[in-house]
Design a protein around this motif. Structure first.
Motif, PDB file in Angstrom:
ATOM      1  N   GLY A  53      14.033  10.196  32.537  1.00 31.23           N
ATOM      2  CA  GLY A  53      13.090   9.092  32.351  1.00 31.23           C
ATOM      3  C   GLY A  53      12.988   8.682  30.895  1.00 31.23           C
ATOM      4  N   GLY A  54      13.048   9.681  29.996  1.00 33.30           N
ATOM      5  CA  GLY A  54      13.053   9.367  28.564  1.00 33.30           C
ATOM      6  C   GLY A  54      14.256   8.525  28.178  1.00 33.30           C
ATOM      7  N   ASP A  55      15.425   8.847  28.747  1.00 35.70           N
ATOM      8  CA  ASP A  55      16.624   8.024  28.522  1.00 35.70           C
ATOM      9  C   ASP A  55      16.373   6.591  28.968  1.00 35.70           C
ATOM     10  OD1 ASP A  55      18.248  10.122  27.560  1.00 35.70           O
ATOM     11  OD2 ASP A  55      18.856  10.700  29.580  1.00 35.70           O
ATOM     12  N   GLY A  56      15.760   6.473  30.148  1.00 36.86           N
ATOM     13  CA  GLY A  56      15.504   5.142  30.696  1.00 36.86           C
ATOM     14  C   GLY A  56      14.543   4.329  29.852  1.00 36.86           C
ATOM     15  N   LEU A  57      13.500   4.969  29.329  1.00 33.08           N
ATOM     16  CA  LEU A  57      12.538   4.252  28.487  1.00 33.08           C
ATOM     17  C   LEU A  57      13.160   3.825  27.165  1.00 33.08           C
ATOM     18  CD1 LEU A  57       9.280   6.353  29.046  1.00 33.08           C
ATOM     19  CD2 LEU A  57       9.970   4.210  30.145  1.00 33.08           C
ATOM     20  N   ALA A  58      13.995   4.698  26.588  1.00 35.33           N
ATOM     21  CA  ALA A  58      14.678   4.333  25.342  1.00 35.33           C
ATOM     22  C   ALA A  58      15.622   3.159  25.578  1.00 35.33           C
ATOM     23  CB  ALA A  58      15.441   5.542  24.797  1.00 35.33           C
ATOM     24  N   LEU A  59      16.326   3.180  26.700  1.00 40.41           N
ATOM     25  CA  LEU A  59      17.223   2.078  27.049  1.00 40.41           C
ATOM     26  C   LEU A  59      16.433   0.789  27.268  1.00 40.41           C
ATOM     27  CD1 LEU A  59      19.933   0.860  27.927  1.00 40.41           C
ATOM     28  CD2 LEU A  59      19.557   1.843  30.202  1.00 40.41           C
ATOM     29  N   ALA A  60      15.292   0.885  27.948  1.00 39.35           N
ATOM     30  CA  ALA A  60      14.454  -0.296  28.191  1.00 39.35           C
ATOM     31  C   ALA A  60      14.013  -0.928  26.874  1.00 39.35           C
ATOM     32  CB  ALA A  60      13.241   0.101  29.033  1.00 39.35           C
ATOM     33  N   PRO A 102       8.443  16.350  26.764  1.00 37.07           N
ATOM     34  CA  PRO A 102       8.077  15.820  25.435  1.00 37.07           C
ATOM     35  C   PRO A 102       8.856  14.556  25.097  1.00 37.07           C
ATOM     36  CG  PRO A 102       8.382  18.202  25.345  1.00 37.07           C
ATOM     37  CD  PRO A 102       8.849  17.768  26.697  1.00 37.07           C
ATOM     38  N   GLU A 103      10.130  14.508  25.474  1.00 39.45           N
ATOM     39  CA  GLU A 103      10.958  13.331  25.171  1.00 39.45           C
ATOM     40  C   GLU A 103      10.447  12.103  25.928  1.00 39.45           C
ATOM     41  OE1 GLU A 103      13.333  17.034  24.579  1.00 39.45           O
ATOM     42  OE2 GLU A 103      12.113  16.244  26.220  1.00 39.45           O
ATOM     43  N   PHE A 104       9.998  12.303  27.150  1.00 40.53           N
ATOM     44  CA  PHE A 104       9.429  11.200  27.917  1.00 40.53           C
ATOM     45  C   PHE A 104       8.179  10.666  27.233  1.00 40.53           C
ATOM     46  CE2 PHE A 104       6.048  10.017  30.879  1.00 40.53           C
ATOM     47  CZ  PHE A 104       6.626   8.923  31.517  1.00 40.53           C
ATOM     48  N   VAL A 105       7.308  11.550  26.807  1.00 40.02           N
ATOM     49  CA  VAL A 105       6.044  11.142  26.179  1.00 40.02           C
ATOM     50  C   VAL A 105       6.309  10.370  24.901  1.00 40.02           C
ATOM     51  CG1 VAL A 105       3.923  11.975  25.090  1.00 40.02           C
ATOM     52  CG2 VAL A 105       4.748  13.053  27.206  1.00 40.02           C
ATOM     53  N   ILE A 106       7.230  10.860  24.087  1.00 40.94           N
ATOM     54  CA  ILE A 106       7.541  10.185  22.818  1.00 40.94           C
ATOM     55  C   ILE A 106       8.077   8.784  23.078  1.00 40.94           C
ATOM     56  CG2 ILE A 106       9.093  10.213  20.820  1.00 40.94           C
ATOM     57  CD1 ILE A 106       8.839  13.289  20.853  1.00 40.94           C
TER      58      ILE A 106
END
Length: 505
Positions: A59-66, A89-93
Motif C-alpha cells: 500500500g505504501g508503494d501504491g500511495l507513493a506512486l499515486a 510505518p512506510e504506509f503511514v509515512i
C-alpha cells in the motif's frame, strides 16, 4: 537469473538499506518511481487512475506512486482498504505525504457499500504484495469479485497480483485480482510461471530498484529464470580451423508409417543447431522421404516397412535422440526395451521424447535401465502418464524434481515457460517462446536441437538450457514476421540461425 524466496527478498531489501545507507522509504521511492516511469511510457495520454492501497508496504508503494502521478497532472482517486488493523510505518509515512498534496484518501472498511469506480480508468492494485499468506474474509472476497467484474481500461498490479500466495498453493483462485500487467521488482516471482495463475498475472515486467549483483551472487537458490546472459555464458564459439568431426555425430531413431515427418523436423533441428554429422534410423517407408528432403543425413533403415522392430546399438555416435513419431506397436516397444537394456552401461548422451516416453509409461521398470544423465522431454500429458497426477502446480514441480533426482535424469517439461529439472533439484524456467509454438512438430524440433547440442560436446544440462532457450527464441523471432496463429514447426528451423545471432549481440 535467480528466483528468490520471500525471506530472501526481504533480506536483500534490508541488505540494500544497510549497505547503501538509505531508509526503507527511500527504497520504496525507487520502487514507486520505476512503476511511475513504466506507466507513463506505456499509457499516453494518461487521464484517470484509481489506486487501491492496502495498509502494508505494498500500500505504501501504491500511495507513493499515486503522489508521483498526481504531480504530473493525472486525475487520481485513492482508496485505502483497511483489511487489517496493522499499519506499516512506510504506509503511514506515505499517507502523510499524500495529505500534503491535498489528495483525497477515500476509506473502505469491512461492511461498507462498494464504491462507484469509473471504468474508464487504469486501476492500480497495491493491496497485498508478496507477503500475503492467509485467506481473507467474505466481505473482501466479494470486493475482489467486484473489482474483477468491472472492465477497467487496464489493471496493473504492483509486485504481484493481490491474493496470490508467494510460496504455497491457493485453491480459491477467484479471490485474486486479475491483472493485465504485473510490475514486479528486480526478480520474477515463482507463481508467475504457473499455468493456474496465468489469467491473474497477465503480462509481467521486471523493474529495477537498484539492487547490485553482489547482493544476490552468494544467495543459494534452487529456482532460476533462464535469460540471455546465462545462454551467452554457455555458448561455445567455433574455431577457425574446426571441421565437421569437431561438432559430433548424432543418431536420431524414430518414425513409423504416416509419421516420418517427425524425423524430418528433428533431423533439420539437429543440422540447424550445428551438428557435424547425423545418422537417422527409420522404418523402410521413411528412406526415400529422409534421403530426398534431407540429403545431408545418413539414412539407416529397419527391416520392417512401416515400424521399427529392432534398434541397433553398434552405431558409433556422440549423442542419440529417440522416440519422435515412433508409435507404440508392441514390436517397437519390445525393441525399445531391448535397446535400453543393452545400453545401460554405455555413456552416450541421450534424449528420450514422444512415443518413447509413452512406452516407458506403460513399462516403468525400464526407467531403471536408462543411463544416468539422460534427458526426457515430455509435455504435460506425457509427464502425467509417466509419473501420475498432481493437484496443483507446486506438486507438479515437486513430482518433476523427484523423478529427476531418483533416476539422475534431466527433465524438460514443455509448455509456456518450459521448465528444466536437474538431478540436484534445480529448476530452470525458460524466458522465450510463445503460444504460436503450440503446434504439431514443435517438440520434434526441440529434440533434434538438444541432440545436436549434445553431439557437439555440450553437457546434458547445458544442452537442455541452451536448446530450450534457442528453440523458444526461434519461435519468438518467427512470430514477429508470421504471427502466432500461422506459425508451424517448420518455421522454427528457419530462425535457429537468427536466434544464434541474437545471443551473440
Amino acid at each position: 537469473m535467480k528466483i528468490l524466496s520471500l525471506n530472501q527478498i526481504k533480506k536483500i531489501d534490508q541488505y540494500c538499506i544497510d549497505n547503501e545507507y538509505i531508509s526503507s522509504i527511500e527504497l520504496m521511492e525507487r520502487a514507486a518511481k520505476s512503476c511511475f516511469y513504466w506507466i507513463m511510457n506505456h499509457f499516453h495520454p494518461l487521464h484517470k487512475v484509481i489506486v487501491l492501497a492496502g495498509n502494508g508496504k505494498n500500500g505504501g508503494d501504491g500511495l507513493a506512486l499515486a503522489r508521483m502521478l498526481y504531480q504530473h497532472g493525472v486525475d487520481i482517486t485513492v482508496y485505502i482498504l483497511y483489511i487489517s488493523n496493522h499499519l506499516s510505518p512506510e504506509f503511514v509515512i506515505n499517507k502523510n505525504k499524500i495529505f500534503k498534496y491535498g489528495i483525497e484518501l477515500k476509506k473502505i472498511k469491512k461492511g461498507d457499500p462498494f464504491p462507484f469506480l469509473n471504468r474508464n480508468s487504469i486501476l492500480i492494485d497495491a493491496i497485498f504484495g508478496i507477503g500475503l499468506n492467509r485467506s481473507i474474509n467474505k466481505y473482501w472476497k466479494s470486493f475482489f469479485h467486484f473489482i474483477n467484474d468491472n472492465k477497467f481500461t487496464s489493471v496493473i498490479s504492483i509486485d504481484i497480483p493481490s491474493g496470490i500466495f508467494m510460496e504455497k498453493n491457493r485453491e480459491d483462485l477467484e479471490v485474486i485480482i486479475k491483472a493485465d500487467y504485473t510490475l514486479t521488482f528486480q526478480v520474477p516471482k515463482l507463481p508467475f510461471f504457473f499455468p493456474d495463475y496465468a489469467d491473474y498475472v497477465g503480462k509481467w515486467d521486471l523493474l529495477n530498484i537498484g539492487w547490485k549483483d553482489e547482493y544476490t551472487n552468494n544467495i543459494p537458490v534452487k529456482n532460476f529464470y533462464l535469460d540471455k546472459k546465462c545462454i551467452r555464458s554457455i555458448y561455445k564459439k567455433r574455431k577457425k580451423f574446426s571441421h565437421k568431426g569437431n561438432f559430433g555425430h548424432g543418431l536420431l531413431i524414430g518414425g513409423h508409417y504416416g509419421m516420418i515427418g517427425s524425423m524430418v523436423l528433428s533431423a533439420k533441428g539437429s543440422f540447424r543447431i550445428g551438428i557435424g554429422k547425423l545418422s537417422v534410423y527409420v522404418p523402410r517407408c521413411g528412406y526415400q522421404i529422409i534421403q530426398t528432403i534431407i540429403p545431408e543425413a545418413i539414412v539407416n533403415t529397419d527391416l520392417r516397412d512401416n515400424f521399427i522392430s529392432n534398434i541397433p546399438n553398434d552405431i558409433p555416435v556422440n549423442a542419440i535422440g529417440i522416440g519422435m513419431g515412433m508409435g507404440k506397436n508392441p514390436i517397437t516397444a519390445y525393441a525399445l526395451e531391448s535397446f535400453f537394456f543393452k545400453n545401460k552401461k554405455k555413456e552416450t548422451p541421450m534424449v528420450i521424447d514422444a512415443d518413447a516416453i509413452n512406452i516407458l509409461s506403460d513399462k516403468l521398470n525400464i526407467l531403471n535401465f536408462i543411463p544416468e544423465n539422460t534427458i526426457l522431454t515430455p509435455h504435460p500429458k506425457e509427464f502425467h502418464r509417466l509419473y501420475g497426477p498432481w493437484k496443483n502446480d507446486y506438486q507438479k514441480l515437486d513430482n518433476l524434481k523427484k523423478l529427476a533426482k531418483k533416476h539422475t535424469f534431466y527433465l524438460v517439461l514443455k509448455g509456456a515457460h518450459t521448465v528444466i529439472a536437474t538431478p540436484n533439484g534445480d529448476l530452470y524456467f525458460n524466458s522465450t517462446g510463445n503460444p504460436g509454438m503450440s503446434t504439431a512438430g514443435s517438440g520434434d524440433v526441440l529434440t533434434g536441437i538438444i541432440t545436436g547440442l549434445l553431439a557437439q560436446g555440450y553437457s546434458p544440462k547445458d544442452s537442455c538450457l541452451m536448446g530450450v532457450y534457442l528453440h523458444g527464441l526461434s519461435g519468438d523471432l518467427a512470430s514477429i514476421e508470421l504471427n502466432e496463429e500461422s506459425l508451424i514447426a517448420g518455421d522454427l528451423l528457419n530462425y535457429i540461425g537468427k536466434s544464434y545471432q541474437e545471443i551473440k549481440k
